[in-house]
Motif scaffolding. Structure first.
Motif, mmCIF file in Angstrom:
data_model
loop_
_atom_site.group_PDB
_atom_site.id
_atom_site.type_symbol
_atom_site.label_atom_id
_atom_site.label_comp_id
_atom_site.label_asym_id
_atom_site.label_seq_id
_atom_site.Cartn_x
_atom_site.Cartn_y
_atom_site.Cartn_z
ATOM 1 N N GLU A 163 0.885 -1.104 -0.026
ATOM 2 C CA GLU A 163 -0.052 0.004 -0.018
ATOM 3 C C GLU A 163 1.013 1.230 -0.070
ATOM 4 O O GLU A 163 0.743 2.117 0.807
ATOM 5 N N PRO A 164 1.797 1.311 -0.774
ATOM 6 C CA PRO A 164 2.715 2.418 -1.091
ATOM 7 C C PRO A 164 1.973 3.974 -1.335
ATOM 8 O O PRO A 164 2.618 5.028 -0.946
ATOM 9 N N TYR A 165 0.640 3.842 -1.609
ATOM 10 C CA TYR A 165 -0.018 5.078 -1.943
ATOM 11 C C TYR A 165 -0.637 5.809 -0.787
ATOM 12 O O TYR A 165 -1.211 6.726 -0.757
ATOM 13 N N ALA A 166 -0.771 4.808 0.267
ATOM 14 C CA ALA A 166 -1.540 5.263 1.690
ATOM 15 C C ALA A 166 -0.806 6.459 1.964
ATOM 16 O O ALA A 166 0.341 6.574 2.089
ATOM 17 N N ASN A 167 -1.752 7.366 2.657
ATOM 18 C CA ASN A 167 -1.467 8.833 3.205
ATOM 19 C C ASN A 167 -0.419 9.497 2.162
ATOM 20 O O ASN A 167 0.022 10.550 2.919
ATOM 21 N N LEU A 168 -0.632 9.579 1.182
ATOM 22 C CA LEU A 168 -0.111 10.293 0.170
ATOM 23 C C LEU A 168 -1.110 11.267 -0.787
ATOM 24 O O LEU A 168 -2.064 10.647 -1.048
ATOM 25 N N ASP A 169 -0.823 12.462 -1.015
ATOM 26 C CA ASP A 169 -1.703 13.250 -2.102
ATOM 27 C C ASP A 169 -1.297 12.706 -3.379
ATOM 28 O O ASP A 169 -0.616 11.774 -3.653
ATOM 29 N N LEU A 170 -1.813 13.466 -4.425
ATOM 30 C CA LEU A 170 -1.721 13.010 -5.774
ATOM 31 C C LEU A 170 -0.302 13.380 -6.273
ATOM 32 O O LEU A 170 0.219 12.304 -6.894
ATOM 33 N N GLU A 171 0.165 14.255 -5.831
ATOM 34 C CA GLU A 171 1.640 14.500 -6.084
ATOM 35 C C GLU A 171 2.391 13.428 -5.628
ATOM 36 O O GLU A 171 3.453 12.996 -6.220
ATOM 37 N N GLY A 172 2.007 12.865 -4.268
ATOM 38 C CA GLY A 172 3.009 11.519 -3.814
ATOM 39 C C GLY A 172 2.685 10.558 -4.486
ATOM 40 O O GLY A 172 3.574 9.700 -4.419
ATOM 41 N N ILE A 173 1.385 10.183 -5.021
ATOM 42 C CA ILE A 173 1.223 8.961 -5.771
ATOM 43 C C ILE A 173 2.071 9.092 -6.881
ATOM 44 O O ILE A 173 2.595 8.026 -7.391
ATOM 45 N N GLU A 174 2.086 10.185 -7.615
ATOM 46 C CA GLU A 174 2.958 10.444 -9.098
ATOM 47 C C GLU A 174 4.426 9.939 -8.476
ATOM 48 O O GLU A 174 5.285 9.601 -9.361
ATOM 49 N N THR A 193 1.187 -3.720 -3.523
ATOM 50 C CA THR A 193 -0.212 -4.157 -3.204
ATOM 51 C C THR A 193 -1.134 -3.002 -3.245
ATOM 52 O O THR A 193 -0.637 -1.844 -2.691
ATOM 53 N N THR A 194 -2.587 -3.141 -3.593
ATOM 54 C CA THR A 194 -3.261 -1.760 -3.497
ATOM 55 C C THR A 194 -4.701 -2.597 -3.306
ATOM 56 O O THR A 194 -4.974 -3.432 -3.911
ATOM 57 N N HIS A 195 -5.682 -1.769 -2.721
ATOM 58 C CA HIS A 195 -6.993 -2.313 -2.769
ATOM 59 C C HIS A 195 -7.836 -0.865 -3.463
ATOM 60 O O HIS A 195 -8.881 -0.911 -3.522
ATOM 61 N N GLY A 196 -7.008 0.071 -3.738
ATOM 62 C CA GLY A 196 -7.695 1.353 -4.221
ATOM 63 C C GLY A 196 -7.978 1.307 -5.586
ATOM 64 O O GLY A 196 -7.692 0.220 -6.374
ATOM 65 N N ALA A 197 -8.195 2.567 -6.138
ATOM 66 C CA ALA A 197 -8.478 2.727 -7.609
ATOM 67 C C ALA A 197 -7.200 2.995 -8.457
ATOM 68 O O ALA A 197 -7.155 2.834 -9.613
ATOM 69 N N TYR A 198 -5.951 3.174 -7.628
ATOM 70 C CA TYR A 198 -4.824 3.415 -8.471
ATOM 71 C C TYR A 198 -4.096 2.348 -9.237
ATOM 72 O O TYR A 198 -4.167 1.300 -8.571
ATOM 73 N N ALA A 199 -4.047 2.477 -10.487
ATOM 74 C CA ALA A 199 -3.264 1.575 -11.542
ATOM 75 C C ALA A 199 -1.952 1.569 -11.241
ATOM 76 O O ALA A 199 -1.231 2.442 -10.692
ATOM 77 N N ALA A 200 -1.342 0.676 -11.824
ATOM 78 C CA ALA A 200 0.211 0.458 -11.553
ATOM 79 C C ALA A 200 0.859 1.753 -12.549
ATOM 80 O O ALA A 200 0.056 2.083 -13.312
ATOM 81 N N PRO A 201 1.975 2.090 -12.136
ATOM 82 C CA PRO A 201 2.578 3.151 -13.095
ATOM 83 C C PRO A 201 2.734 2.619 -14.302
ATOM 84 O O PRO A 201 2.774 1.302 -14.669
ATOM 85 N N PRO A 202 2.967 3.269 -15.471
ATOM 86 C CA PRO A 202 2.928 2.892 -16.759
ATOM 87 C C PRO A 202 4.351 1.978 -17.032
ATOM 88 O O PRO A 202 5.315 2.646 -17.804
ATOM 89 N N VAL A 203 4.327 1.020 -16.501
ATOM 90 C CA VAL A 203 5.625 0.105 -16.830
ATOM 91 C C VAL A 203 5.155 -1.364 -17.300
ATOM 92 O O VAL A 203 3.923 -1.636 -17.513
ATOM 93 N N ARG A 204 5.906 -2.020 -17.513
ATOM 94 C CA ARG A 204 5.767 -3.712 -17.775
ATOM 95 C C ARG A 204 5.088 -4.295 -16.603
ATOM 96 O O ARG A 204 5.648 -4.416 -15.673
ATOM 97 N N THR A 205 3.906 -4.443 -16.725
ATOM 98 C CA THR A 205 2.843 -5.056 -15.381
ATOM 99 C C THR A 205 2.006 -6.065 -15.679
ATOM 100 O O THR A 205 1.500 -6.441 -16.642
ATOM 101 N N ARG A 206 1.899 -7.171 -14.468
ATOM 102 C CA ARG A 206 1.120 -7.965 -14.479
ATOM 103 C C ARG A 206 0.344 -7.866 -13.266
ATOM 104 O O ARG A 206 0.827 -7.216 -12.220
ATOM 105 N N MET A 207 -1.033 -8.554 -13.177
ATOM 106 C CA MET A 207 -1.821 -8.395 -11.974
ATOM 107 C C MET A 207 -2.083 -9.513 -11.253
ATOM 108 O O MET A 207 -2.332 -10.748 -12.068
ATOM 109 N N LEU A 208 -1.984 -9.506 -10.118
ATOM 110 C CA LEU A 208 -2.607 -10.730 -9.283
ATOM 111 C C LEU A 208 -3.610 -10.223 -8.434
ATOM 112 O O LEU A 208 -3.545 -9.561 -7.659
#
Length: 222
Positions: A163-174, A193-208
């Protein structure tokens, strides 16, 4: 005769990985691998086992069954310590040390990337001017940014981000997304890990996708 090139080994691979709590299955058996330059986005509701999975991979919990390899070798404590940087829900900071003292202390424990200075890492995460601020005086978002600075200093090729996006504003998420992009460009890999709406960064990504009733591995190349 031209030698045959061997395919690169994944940075981390799990086979038959399973964990239970009080005889109740949490996840597994699970098979997956994450290559250099790749992100695995682990999604699911609260209680689905996302944090537990990362803690098992980091060696903080013992799996009930299965194997974990790092660079093709069994993931013992020493190999995990060299290869893995873990960012959990708690900041992992010493409250009565300053931001700069915390980074220097953690670099002394875990090493640091070459040519990277703690002062520069603080500036990268938006904490320039907070070098002498005590960790206990920082807001939740600032503590998260300080933890991200520690992550950026780490020489470990594999990041486990809970949950690296927790407690961050939009600038922190970026900021998190830019850090992951840079890490993957340099040949690292990450599980996020995330349960929010934020998608992965624009990199090669797989989803579990983790659900309380099971697991689903989806391929999603972005």
């Amino acid at each position: 005769m031209t030698p045959v090139e061997r395919p690169a080994l994944p940075l981390i691979a799990a086979r038959g990985l399973r964990f239970a709590r009080n005889d109740e299955p949490v996840f597994g058996p699970l098979d997956f691998a994450v290559d250099a330059g790749e992100a695995l986005l682990v999604q699911g509701d609260n209680g689905a086992g996302k944090t537990t999975l990362l803690r098992v991979l980091a060696g903080l919990l013992r799996a009930d069954d299965g194997e974990i390899d790092i660079d093709g070798h069994p993931a013992g404590p020493a190999r995990r310590a060299r290869a893995i940087a873990y960012l959990g829900h708690l900041p992992g900071l010493k409250a009565d040390l300053s931001a700069l003292e915390n980074l220097n202390f953690l670099c002394g424990l875990h090493g640091r990337r070459r040519a990277q200075l703690p002062e520069n890492a603080l500036a990268i995460v938006g904490l320039a001017g907070y070098e002498d601020a005590l960790a206990r005086q920082l807001s939740a978002g600032q503590k998260k940014r300080l933890s991200l600075a520690r992550l950026w200093m780490s020489p470990a090729p594999l990041w486990l981000l809970d949950e690296p996006y927790a407690n961050l504003d939009l600038e922190g998420i970026e900021l998190v997304n830019r850090m992951v992009q840079a890490h993957l460009r340099e040949g690292g890999a990450t599980l996020v890990t995330t349960h929010g709406a934020y998608a992965a960064p624009p990199v090669r990504t797989r989803m579990l996708v983790m659900e309380k009733r099971g697991l689903e591995l989806r391929e999603q190349i972005a």
